[in-house]
Design an enzyme around this catalytic site. Sequence first.
Site, short mmCIF file in Angstrom:
data_model
loop_
_atom_site.label_atom_id
_atom_site.label_comp_id
_atom_site.label_asym_id
_atom_site.label_seq_id
_atom_site.Cartn_x
_atom_site.Cartn_y
_atom_site.Cartn_z
N GLY A 182 0.87 -1.18 0.00
CA GLY A 182 0.00 0.00 0.00
C GLY A 182 0.91 1.23 0.00
N ALA A 183 0.90 1.95 -1.12
CA ALA A 183 1.75 3.16 -1.21
C ALA A 183 0.89 4.41 -1.11
CB ALA A 183 2.54 3.13 -2.51
N VAL A 195 -0.88 6.09 4.41
CA VAL A 195 -0.25 5.41 5.56
C VAL A 195 1.01 4.68 5.11
CG1 VAL A 195 -0.56 3.69 7.38
CG2 VAL A 195 -2.50 5.13 6.73
N GLY A 196 0.91 3.95 4.00
CA GLY A 196 2.04 3.14 3.55
C GLY A 196 3.25 3.98 3.16
N ARG A 201 -15.16 2.16 10.50
CA ARG A 201 -14.11 1.26 10.02
C ARG A 201 -14.72 -0.05 9.54
NH1 ARG A 201 -11.76 3.63 14.65
NH2 ARG A 201 -10.05 5.01 14.09
N HIS A 241 -10.01 -1.03 18.01
CA HIS A 241 -9.51 0.27 17.57
C HIS A 241 -10.65 1.28 17.66
CE1 HIS A 241 -7.19 3.22 15.67
NE2 HIS A 241 -7.39 2.92 14.41
#
Length: 309
Positions: free
Chosen positions: A9-10, A13-14, A88, A175
Amino acid sequence: MRQKVTVVGAGNVGATTAQRIFDKGYADVTLVDIVEGLPQGKALDILESGPILGSDAKIIGSNTYEETANSDVVVVTSGIARKPGMSRDDLLLTNMKIVTSVIEETSKYSPNSIHIIVTNPLDAMAQQALKISGHAPQKIVGMAGILDTSRYRTFLAEELNVSVDSVAAYVLGGHGDTMVPVIESTNVAGTPISQLIEPTRLEEIVQRARDGGAEIVNYLKTGSAYYAPSASIVQMVEAILFDKKEILPCTAYLNGEYGINGLYVGVPVKLGSEGAEEIIELKLNDQELSALQKSADSVKELVDIMQKA
Ligand code: APR
């Protein structure tokens, strides 16, 4: 030789996680994404900051998994993020498919790695990763507790006008919405938090930490938080790569601890080169224990939905 971290995952977050690890220079990074050119472009951009930052680490981007082979740590952030009004859990089935396809590849190419699952809803995604990978449960951990705890500590430090370093706290459970702050272990340089903040105000602060992700989604509108999440991931990466055996709140597989069996739930974990090496059982009061059980029940609900899908 430097150790190796794969970040899948770019996106926000990644890429931020990859950048933070590269900046420190202790590990080589492979950044993977399904979008052609995205991980390659971001990786090259980060690499070109090396001479300025003094980092000799290598970072490459890829749309396939050959280059991820033999990673020490694999961070999974691929998936869709929340938009305003979404929980989420709304991400469940879409992200389940993405995480399944990713874990099939990463577990094949890096059978000895420790996986850190970040894609939400991450407790359920960790459970899915365990199922697909066939790895030992301790080799799959989820990132949430450090982030929830950090949000909580931020607001407590602000309230009391003290350094964040002076505020110790633990947040357990799921979470966000079902997180369980352990009031007994929250203190400021040893003084219990209950002596410093009155209960109604403390509850407001807990609630703000609980809604911390949504507060940011509402500002950003097109995505969710990534600076504090990536910092939390890096703390876990370092505990694993440097075999720190640091006790951190993580999502880990419970085998009877806290009376919960066969589920991923947020608890304090001793994190080292073998992953979640030990689950630490804090002494909880009845209210905290039942809140943790409620958290586990909501993970179970999501796992059941995934099993039927
Ligand atoms: N394989 C690899 N990458 C994928 C795949 C896949 N099958 N499917 C999606 N991706 C990539 C997207 O192309 C995108 O670049 O995952 C990236 C996700 O990035 P963002 O949309 O920016 O989302 P981000 O904010 O990084 O959040 C990712 O982490 O915190 C959680 O809730 C959050 O589930 C979300 C995840």
